[in-house]
Design a protein around this motif. Structure first.
Motif, PDB file in Angstrom:
ATOM      1  N   MET A   1       0.847  -1.202   0.000  1.00 11.64           N
ATOM      2  CA  MET A   1       0.000   0.000   0.000  1.00 11.64           C
ATOM      3  C   MET A   1       0.873   1.238   0.000  1.00 11.64           C
ATOM      4  SD  MET A   1      -3.116   1.151   0.269  1.00 11.64           S
ATOM      5  CE  MET A   1      -3.891   2.668   0.734  1.00 11.64           C
ATOM      6  N   ALA A   2       2.000   1.172   0.708  1.00  8.77           N
ATOM      7  CA  ALA A   2       2.838   2.360   0.757  1.00  8.77           C
ATOM      8  C   ALA A   2       3.614   2.532  -0.536  1.00  8.77           C
ATOM      9  CB  ALA A   2       3.802   2.254   1.940  1.00  8.77           C
ATOM     10  N   ASP A   3       3.741   1.484  -1.348  1.00  7.57           N
ATOM     11  CA  ASP A   3       4.541   1.617  -2.556  1.00  7.57           C
ATOM     12  C   ASP A   3       3.787   2.381  -3.630  1.00  7.57           C
ATOM     13  OD1 ASP A   3       6.701   0.240  -1.544  1.00  7.57           O
ATOM     14  OD2 ASP A   3       5.879  -1.695  -2.097  1.00  7.57           O
ATOM     15  N   SER A   4       2.547   2.031  -3.886  1.00  7.18           N
ATOM     16  CA  SER A   4       1.788   2.775  -4.891  1.00  7.18           C
ATOM     17  C   SER A   4       1.399   4.112  -4.283  1.00  7.18           C
ATOM     18  CB  SER A   4       0.544   2.004  -5.293  1.00  7.18           C
ATOM     19  OG  SER A   4      -0.342   1.954  -4.217  1.00  7.18           O
ATOM     20  N   GLY A   5       1.553   5.160  -5.085  1.00  7.94           N
ATOM     21  CA  GLY A   5       1.326   6.490  -4.540  1.00  7.94           C
ATOM     22  C   GLY A   5      -0.127   6.732  -4.212  1.00  7.94           C
ATOM     23  N   SER A   6      -0.363   7.633  -3.293  1.00 10.15           N
ATOM     24  CA  SER A   6      -1.728   7.976  -2.950  1.00 10.15           C
ATOM     25  C   SER A   6      -2.086   9.295  -3.608  1.00 10.15           C
ATOM     26  CB  SER A   6      -1.883   8.061  -1.440  1.00 10.15           C
ATOM     27  OG  SER A   6      -0.767   8.653  -0.859  1.00 10.15           O
ATOM     28  N   THR A   7      -3.382   9.524  -3.744  1.00 15.32           N
ATOM     29  CA  THR A   7      -3.853  10.760  -4.369  1.00 15.32           C
ATOM     30  C   THR A   7      -4.103  11.785  -3.284  1.00 15.32           C
ATOM     31  OG1 THR A   7      -5.033   9.304  -5.858  1.00 15.32           O
ATOM     32  CG2 THR A   7      -5.470  11.644  -6.057  1.00 15.32           C
ATOM     33  N   VAL A   8      -3.579  12.970  -3.470  1.00 17.34           N
ATOM     34  CA  VAL A   8      -3.733  14.033  -2.483  1.00 17.34           C
ATOM     35  C   VAL A   8      -4.393  15.232  -3.153  1.00 17.34           C
ATOM     36  CG1 VAL A   8      -2.539  15.628  -0.976  1.00 17.34           C
ATOM     37  CG2 VAL A   8      -1.726  13.293  -1.186  1.00 17.34           C
ATOM     38  N   VAL A   9      -5.420  15.755  -2.507  1.00 13.43           N
ATOM     39  CA  VAL A   9      -6.136  16.912  -3.052  1.00 13.43           C
ATOM     40  C   VAL A   9      -5.788  18.138  -2.209  1.00 13.43           C
ATOM     41  CG1 VAL A   9      -8.415  17.951  -3.139  1.00 13.43           C
ATOM     42  CG2 VAL A   9      -8.054  15.701  -4.098  1.00 13.43           C
ATOM     43  N   VAL A  10      -5.345  19.214  -2.836  1.00 16.84           N
ATOM     44  CA  VAL A  10      -5.004  20.434  -2.105  1.00 16.84           C
ATOM     45  C   VAL A  10      -5.950  21.543  -2.565  1.00 16.84           C
ATOM     46  CG1 VAL A  10      -3.211  22.090  -1.561  1.00 16.84           C
ATOM     47  CG2 VAL A  10      -2.601  19.732  -2.033  1.00 16.84           C
ATOM     48  N   CYS A  11      -6.632  22.174  -1.625  1.00 17.54           N
ATOM     49  CA  CYS A  11      -7.580  23.235  -1.985  1.00 17.54           C
ATOM     50  C   CYS A  11      -6.842  24.555  -2.072  1.00 17.54           C
ATOM     51  CB  CYS A  11      -8.664  23.364  -0.922  1.00 17.54           C
ATOM     52  SG  CYS A  11      -9.450  21.822  -0.602  1.00 17.54           S
ATOM     53  N   MET A  12      -6.942  25.207  -3.194  1.00 20.13           N
ATOM     54  CA  MET A  12      -6.186  26.423  -3.416  1.00 20.13           C
ATOM     55  C   MET A  12      -7.100  27.585  -3.747  1.00 20.13           C
ATOM     56  SD  MET A  12      -2.893  25.765  -3.291  1.00 20.13           S
ATOM     57  CE  MET A  12      -2.153  27.050  -4.255  1.00 20.13           C
ATOM     58  N   ASP A  13      -6.773  28.744  -3.175  1.00 19.53           N
ATOM     59  CA  ASP A  13      -7.308  29.971  -3.724  1.00 19.53           C
ATOM     60  C   ASP A  13      -6.134  30.938  -3.845  1.00 19.53           C
ATOM     61  OD1 ASP A  13      -8.809  31.208  -0.623  1.00 19.53           O
ATOM     62  OD2 ASP A  13      -6.762  30.764  -1.187  1.00 19.53           O
ATOM     63  N   GLU A  14      -6.394  32.221  -3.982  1.00 23.66           N
ATOM     64  CA  GLU A  14      -5.265  33.104  -4.254  1.00 23.66           C
ATOM     65  C   GLU A  14      -4.584  33.590  -2.982  1.00 23.66           C
ATOM     66  OE1 GLU A  14      -8.327  33.724  -4.996  1.00 23.66           O
ATOM     67  OE2 GLU A  14      -8.968  35.504  -3.921  1.00 23.66           O
ATOM     68  N   SER A  15      -5.035  33.109  -1.813  1.00 27.21           N
ATOM     69  CA  SER A  15      -4.486  33.660  -0.578  1.00 27.21           C
ATOM     70  C   SER A  15      -3.157  33.022  -0.221  1.00 27.21           C
ATOM     71  CB  SER A  15      -5.468  33.459   0.573  1.00 27.21           C
ATOM     72  OG  SER A  15      -5.521  32.091   0.897  1.00 27.21           O
ATOM     73  N   GLU A  16      -2.467  33.674   0.720  1.00 30.57           N
ATOM     74  CA  GLU A  16      -1.191  33.141   1.190  1.00 30.57           C
ATOM     75  C   GLU A  16      -1.374  31.873   1.990  1.00 30.57           C
ATOM     76  OE1 GLU A  16       1.041  37.187   2.357  1.00 30.57           O
ATOM     77  OE2 GLU A  16       1.843  35.350   3.227  1.00 30.57           O
ATOM     78  N   HIS A  17      -2.538  31.759   2.659  1.00 26.53           N
ATOM     79  CA  HIS A  17      -2.760  30.604   3.526  1.00 26.53           C
ATOM     80  C   HIS A  17      -2.715  29.310   2.734  1.00 26.53           C
ATOM     81  CE1 HIS A  17      -4.183  33.292   6.759  1.00 26.53           C
ATOM     82  NE2 HIS A  17      -4.663  33.996   5.756  1.00 26.53           N
ATOM     83  N   ALA A  18      -3.366  29.328   1.558  1.00 29.70           N
ATOM     84  CA  ALA A  18      -3.404  28.114   0.740  1.00 29.70           C
ATOM     85  C   ALA A  18      -2.010  27.776   0.235  1.00 29.70           C
ATOM     86  CB  ALA A  18      -4.360  28.315  -0.428  1.00 29.70           C
ATOM     87  N   LEU A  19      -1.260  28.814  -0.136  1.00 26.11           N
ATOM     88  CA  LEU A  19       0.091  28.573  -0.636  1.00 26.11           C
ATOM     89  C   LEU A  19       0.965  27.984   0.455  1.00 26.11           C
ATOM     90  CD1 LEU A  19       1.713  28.945  -3.155  1.00 26.11           C
ATOM     91  CD2 LEU A  19       2.411  31.186  -2.351  1.00 26.11           C
ATOM     92  N   HIS A  20       0.801  28.502   1.668  1.00 22.56           N
ATOM     93  CA  HIS A  20       1.575  27.968   2.785  1.00 22.56           C
ATOM     94  C   HIS A  20       1.219  26.521   3.047  1.00 22.56           C
ATOM     95  CE1 HIS A  20       2.087  27.172   7.161  1.00 22.56           C
ATOM     96  NE2 HIS A  20       3.298  27.586   6.863  1.00 22.56           N
ATOM     97  N   ALA A  21      -0.094  26.203   2.921  1.00 22.85           N
ATOM     98  CA  ALA A  21      -0.511  24.807   3.132  1.00 22.85           C
ATOM     99  C   ALA A  21       0.165  23.902   2.106  1.00 22.85           C
ATOM    100  CB  ALA A  21      -2.027  24.686   3.032  1.00 22.85           C
ATOM    101  N   LEU A  22       0.199  24.371   0.844  1.00 19.74           N
ATOM    102  CA  LEU A  22       0.823  23.560  -0.205  1.00 19.74           C
ATOM    103  C   LEU A  22       2.313  23.359   0.073  1.00 19.74           C
ATOM    104  CD1 LEU A  22       0.620  22.174  -2.946  1.00 19.74           C
ATOM    105  CD2 LEU A  22       1.043  24.368  -4.021  1.00 19.74           C
ATOM    106  N   LYS A  23       2.987  24.422   0.507  1.00 20.86           N
ATOM    107  CA  LYS A  23       4.425  24.297   0.768  1.00 20.86           C
ATOM    108  C   LYS A  23       4.681  23.375   1.956  1.00 20.86           C
ATOM    109  CE  LYS A  23       5.945  28.686  -1.067  1.00 20.86           C
ATOM    110  NZ  LYS A  23       6.289  30.066  -0.748  1.00 20.86           N
ATOM    111  N   TYR A  24       3.828  23.489   2.984  1.00 26.53           N
ATOM    112  CA  TYR A  24       3.991  22.605   4.134  1.00 26.53           C
ATOM    113  C   TYR A  24       3.837  21.152   3.715  1.00 26.53           C
ATOM    114  CZ  TYR A  24       3.326  20.510   8.671  1.00 26.53           C
ATOM    115  OH  TYR A  24       3.459  19.717   9.775  1.00 26.53           O
ATOM    116  N   TYR A  25       2.784  20.908   2.916  1.00 26.95           N
ATOM    117  CA  TYR A  25       2.567  19.535   2.455  1.00 26.95           C
ATOM    118  C   TYR A  25       3.783  19.049   1.668  1.00 26.95           C
ATOM    119  CZ  TYR A  25       1.348  15.851  -0.685  1.00 26.95           C
ATOM    120  OH  TYR A  25       1.394  14.693  -1.398  1.00 26.95           O
TER     121      TYR A  25
END
Lengths: 165, 224
Positions: A1-25
């Motif tokens: 299960m860990a070998d095949s990649g998992s699908t990750v959904v990131v919710c984005m808008d134009e704010s800094e908060h979303a960008l920070h979430a993406l960078k953290y991930y």
């Protein structure tokens, strides 16, 4: 299960908060064979406040406003693609969804068989969240898969200082 | 772009501390397993926090100040807590990590956020029972509290099937509403202590308001 990649959904808008979430991930949780899907819910902002009285009058004006909004959203989507390349996420794509943000994100995550949803958070207080609505709140309570809520550290501290005053 | 890359590499190499909220329930175990499977990295320090709740026993209004009953309940809860802590330790060894297990009493949400602050953790992991909006408001939700008060990212792990558990909870609730005394002590789900307490508080408050109003009416008659 860990070998095949998992699908990750990131919710984005134009704010800094979303960008920070993406960078953290990307820096802490991303594994090279994960598939990352950035969801953006494009909304026509200028139609909601301000010039609503002009809308029924002039069809060419309406067309102009729609074109402006589309351009704005398209530049945002291109910026998101650029961010994916900057963070060196190879298996990523940017998808635009339509409709009410929270509901649509959950539905799309279900249809993509996502394993994780990542959102930012604006750190609003309880009353603001109830009156204005919070997308991350909706997602946490209605999603079927684990949700990662990332807060931008600077904004959180500023908020608490304002509350103390 | 070069600066971003350097920052990312630095972030990857830093050992990070992760606080996992455990209470022995299926949701918490699921959250822990999910974290180990998908997010865990070598070098992470895992801190499992368990919050035993003794206050729910003492605040329950149905115990008629019988000292032996209270001390028995304390001892039972103590035994349960120790068993749980051992189970958590074994679970961690099974997955092959070291780490700490802490047991701190108090308000669960506050304890988790405080531990995360004191340990300088970089992530909090919780499960969730999938309660609806009304239950969350009346009974309180730990994961809700943690999301809104923590200053670091929070991972909320949700299971896909929780409908069966909701049905069980509804049965417990109807049992309490129908039968008064002994049912409460033997109730499976201790959350309904809290529901009972909030219900009694509301009842007492409405009684006080009624008494106040009736007093003012009497005053009016006396003046006449």
């Amino acid at each position: 299960m860990a070998d095949s990649g998992s699908t990750v959904v990131v919710c984005m808008d134009e704010s800094e908060h979303a960008l920070h979430a993406l960078k953290y991930y990307a820096s802490y949780i991303h594994k090279p064979n994960n598939k990352v899907v950035l969801l953006h819910c494009g909304q026509y902002v200028s139609f909601n406040y301000g010039s609503v009285s002009l809308v029924p009058g002039n069809p060419s004006l309406v067309e102009k406003m729609i074109n402006e909004e589309e351009n704005r959203i398209n530049t945002l989507l291109k910026r998101m693609e650029q961010e994916l390349k900057n963070l060196e996420i190879t298996n990523g794509e940017v998808v635009r969804i339509h409709g009410e943000a929270g509901h649509e994100v959950v539905e799309k995550a279900k249809s993509l068989n996502a394993d994780l949803i990542v959102t930012g958070s604006r750190g609003m207080g309880t009353i603001r969240r109830t009156l204005l609505g919070s997308v991350s709140d909706y997602i946490v309570h209605h999603s079927h898969v684990p949700v990662l809520v990332c807060k931008h550290p600077d904004f959180h501290h500023k908020q608490s200082k304002e509350d103390n005053k | 772009m070069g600066v971003q890359k350097i920052q990312l590499i630095m972030a990857e190499n830093q050992a990070r501390k992760v606080v996992v909220a455990m209470d022995g329930s299926e949701c918490a175990n699921f959250a822990f397993d999910w974290y180990m499977k998908h997010v865990f990295r070598k070098g992470d320090e895992v801190i499992c926090v368990h919050i035993p709740e003794f206050q729910s026993i003492v605040q329950s209004p149905m115990i008629m100040a019988d000292v032996t009953v209270i001390s028995n309940l304390y001892q039972e809860e103590d035994k349960r807590v120790k068993k749980l802590l051992e189970e958590i330790g074994e679970n961690m060894k099974k997955h092959g990590t070291g780490g700490k297990v802490k047991s701190i009493s108090g308000n669960p949400g506050e304890v988790i956020t405080e531990v995360a602050k004191n340990e300088n953790a970089s992530l909090i992991v919780t499960g969730t029972r999938g309660m609806g909006t009304i239950r969350r408001t009346l009974l309180g939700s730990v994961s809700d509290y943690v999301i809104h008060h923590a200053h670091i990212p929070v991972l909320v792990c949700r299971q896909k099937h929780h409908h069966q558990k909701q049905q069980e909870q509804m049965q417990d609730l109807t049992n309490i509403v129908n039968n008064e005394k002994t049912q409460l002590l033997f109730c499976k789900n201790k959350d309904f202590y809290k529901f009972r307490i909030s219900f009694y508080k509301f009842y007492v408050l409405s009684l006080l308001i009624y008494i106040d109003i009736s007093n003012t009416q009497n005053h009016g008659l006396k003046l006449n």
